[in-house]
Design a protein around this motif. Structure first.
Motif, short mmCIF file in Angstrom:
data_model
loop_
_atom_site.label_atom_id
_atom_site.label_comp_id
_atom_site.label_asym_id
_atom_site.label_seq_id
_atom_site.Cartn_x
_atom_site.Cartn_y
_atom_site.Cartn_z
N ILE A 1 15.78 10.10 -7.63
CA ILE A 1 16.35 10.10 -6.49
C ILE A 1 15.71 10.81 -5.27
N GLU A 2 14.68 11.82 -5.42
CA GLU A 2 14.45 12.61 -4.37
C GLU A 2 13.70 11.66 -3.21
N LYS A 3 12.76 11.07 -3.75
CA LYS A 3 12.08 9.68 -2.39
C LYS A 3 12.66 9.07 -1.99
N VAL B 97 23.85 -0.75 1.98
CA VAL B 97 23.01 -0.02 0.26
C VAL B 97 23.64 1.25 0.20
N THR B 98 24.06 2.22 -1.42
CA THR B 98 24.27 2.98 -1.11
C THR B 98 23.83 3.76 -1.73
N PRO B 99 23.44 5.28 -1.85
CA PRO B 99 23.26 6.37 -2.96
C PRO B 99 22.70 5.90 -3.90
N LYS B 100 21.29 6.12 -4.88
CA LYS B 100 21.45 6.02 -6.03
C LYS B 100 22.23 7.20 -7.24
N THR B 101 22.19 7.15 -7.52
CA THR B 101 23.16 7.47 -9.50
C THR B 101 22.04 7.36 -10.33
N GLU C 163 0.94 -1.63 -0.08
CA GLU C 163 -0.06 -0.18 -0.14
C GLU C 163 0.93 1.44 0.30
N TRP C 164 0.88 2.04 -1.01
CA TRP C 164 1.87 2.93 -1.35
C TRP C 164 2.02 3.55 -0.37
N THR C 165 0.54 4.08 0.26
CA THR C 165 0.70 5.51 1.64
C THR C 165 1.13 5.46 2.43
N LYS C 166 1.42 3.83 3.02
CA LYS C 166 1.69 3.30 4.18
C LYS C 166 3.33 3.30 4.32
N ILE C 167 4.16 3.62 3.03
CA ILE C 167 5.49 3.83 2.56
C ILE C 167 6.23 4.37 3.50
N GLN C 168 6.86 4.17 4.04
CA GLN C 168 8.64 5.68 5.07
C GLN C 168 9.30 5.20 4.91
N THR C 169 9.71 6.15 4.89
CA THR C 169 11.69 6.60 4.42
C THR C 169 12.00 6.21 5.95
N PRO C 170 13.06 5.08 5.57
CA PRO C 170 13.89 4.70 6.64
C PRO C 170 14.49 6.05 7.52
N THR C 171 14.67 5.95 9.16
CA THR C 171 15.21 6.79 9.45
C THR C 171 16.56 5.87 9.59
N ASP C 172 17.33 6.98 10.13
CA ASP C 172 18.59 6.93 10.45
C ASP C 172 19.56 5.41 11.77
N GLU C 173 18.17 5.21 11.89
CA GLU C 173 18.36 4.11 13.28
C GLU C 173 18.41 3.06 12.17
N VAL C 174 17.43 2.69 11.40
CA VAL C 174 17.14 1.60 10.94
C VAL C 174 17.78 1.69 9.52
N VAL C 175 18.39 2.13 8.74
CA VAL C 175 19.74 2.76 7.99
C VAL C 175 20.58 3.38 8.31
N VAL C 176 21.90 3.01 8.83
CA VAL C 176 22.93 3.71 9.71
C VAL C 176 23.19 4.21 8.82
#
Length: 466
Positions: A283-285, A244-248, A41-54
């Motif tokens: 690359i923004e979201k 993971v690594t930043p997208k280009t 469900e697209w609306t339930k997607i959240q951006t992970p915090t720094d605790e989750v993606v360190v």
């Protein structure tokens, strides 16, 4: 479910595969048929915090004391996914035996790296290769040459599943296709059950102190053992970690990590509803993507495989074999993240993701952009731009053999931004490329770039332009 009953009896009659493989396959097909595909469900997607993606820079330094480092490394097993053939690059054998640099193959580099760790710290980090039925025999021949090294090398095969005939849902081998064409390896998500079924998992767990396996693609030259990551996982008791690594712009199709209903999970482009695909690629979201460098706790793998709890999203992969439409059902190891406790991502530097998928990637790693130190491919500090040049080579360069014969030596590309080559182009020795370079031979004309040429911000269509 009549389909499934017919399939079960047909599969039961296949002598080429084990009971484990038959059960795993039927299990996968019945999950696929029940349509249990997980809808996001697209609306339930959240951006992970720094605790989750360190963020990598926030990790504590690894121990200074060599004895502590040895203790840490003795907890580790390194597993390379080695089931792929180099077919896209025109090779017949396993991709890992393509020569990358100084006459050394992917496999040579991996072995040298682990040998150096073992001799430097006096530890025992074993190397495990997960092969497929396609790469098994060739890999064994190659591994043989390391029999005197200070590194234990183990191999096991991932599962061999029958391809499904779309028309009547029968296994292809029961229609007389008993050769390799009748079968397929079901993706790297199979690494967990196969590690267990091969007996390797229990063997490592019986060794004192073994806790983690570092899983990576054998063609990712950046996937080297990282003590800071291992130390972090041991300290925080994380059962699973995805780098993971930043997208280009080159990585817009890569899977990304999201927080969903309180858990961290992998979101792949195939799961994205059509109307959100462009948003997924932005690359923004979604700023990060999965490198497929995974660190997983061995005891947790055993617990979850035994409970049959690893129900990763099924990826249907339609193919055609000798004119027959078939279906391969596959899973991905990264999708298992949501089943493990205290699972995290770590946002690592781009240098940990250096895959060689095509000859254009080979050009990068063979050039002066990189040097080789102790089996590690290290980026040249003289390159000011943090991103690599974009390289597009025409079909004449697609196969490794053709690629190598068209370069007398690999050009210097430290100051190159982009290179596009089309047509029958041949490169001399000692060439330097800078800025934006485009070289296009006219149809039917052989275009030779002379030794020592320096080409900067130029479009070349014939000898007169050099």
């Amino acid at each position: 479910m009549e389909k499934l009953e017919h399939l079960k009896s047909a599969v039961a009659a296949l002598s080429e595969v084990s009971e484990n493989e038959k059960n795993g396959f039927i299990n996968l097909v019945s999950r696929y048929l029940s349509g249990e595909a997980q809808h996001i469900e697209w609306t339930k997607i959240q951006t992970p915090t720094d605790e989750v993606v360190v963020p990598y820079d926030t990790l504590s330094p690894s121990p200074d004391d060599p004895a502590e480092t040895k203790k840490l490394l003795d907890k580790l097993v390194v597993l390379k996914l080695n089931g792929g053939l180099g077919t896209t690059m025109g090779c017949t054998g396993p991709k890992s035996v393509i020569e990358v640099r100084n006459g050394l193959t992917f496999l040579d580099l991996i072995v040298i790296q682990i040998e150096n760790l073992n001799s430097k710290y006096g530890c025992n980090v074993p190397l495990v290769l997960m092969n497929s039925f396609n790469t098994h025999d060739d890999t064994l021949k190659i591994v043989d040459k390391y029999s005197n090294s200070n590194i234990e090398i183990h191999t096991f095969n991932q599962s061999q599943y029958p391809r499904l005939v779309v028309e009547d849902f029968a296994p292809l081998p029961s229609k007389g296709q008993h050769g390799k064409d009748g079968w397929y390896p079901p993706g790297h998500g199979d690494v967990f059950p196969s590690l267990m079924n091969s007996g390797k998992l229990d063997a490592f767990l019986s060794q004192v102190g073994k806790e983690y396996v570092f899983v990576a693609n054998s063609d990712n030259l950046g996937a080297i053992v990282d003590l800071k990551i291992l130390n972090h996982l041991v300290q925080n008791k994380n059962e699973y970690c995805m780098e993971v690594t930043p997208k280009t712009l080159a990585d817009v199709k890569g899977g990304t990590l999201i927080s969903y209903e309180g858990k961290v999970q992998l979101l792949e482009i195939a799961q994205v509803p059509d109307e959100h695909v462009n948003e997924f690629k932005s690359i923004e979201k979604f700023k990060i993507f999965n490198t497929n460098n995974l660190w997983v706790n061995l005891n947790a793998i055993k617990r979850l495989v035994e409970a049959d709890a690893l129900k990763m999203e099924i990826i249907p992969n339609p193919k055609e074999v000798n004119g027959i439409k078939v279906l391969q059902l596959e899973t991905a190891a990264g999708a298992a993240i949501r089943f493990f406790d205290h699972a995290i991502g770590i946002n690592v530097p781009r240098s940990r993701f250096l895959p060689v998928k095509a000859t254009s990637d080979l050009l990068l790693v063979q050039s002066d952009l990189y040097t080789l130190v102790d089996g590690f491919v290290i980026r040249n500090k003289d390159r000011a731009n943090p991103t690599n040049p974009s390289i597009e080579l025409g079909p004449e360069f697609k196969k490794v053999g053709n690629f190598l014969s068209r370069f007398k030596s690999i050009p210097s590309i430290i100051e190159l931004d982009s290179l596009k080559v089309t047509g029958d182009v041949w490169f001399g020795a000692g060439i330097v490329l800078k800025g934006k370079v485009s070289i296009a031979a006219k149809p039917g004309v052989k275009l030779e770039i002379p030794d020592g040429a320096v080409i900067e911000n130029k479009e070349i269509n014939g000898p007169e332009d050099i």
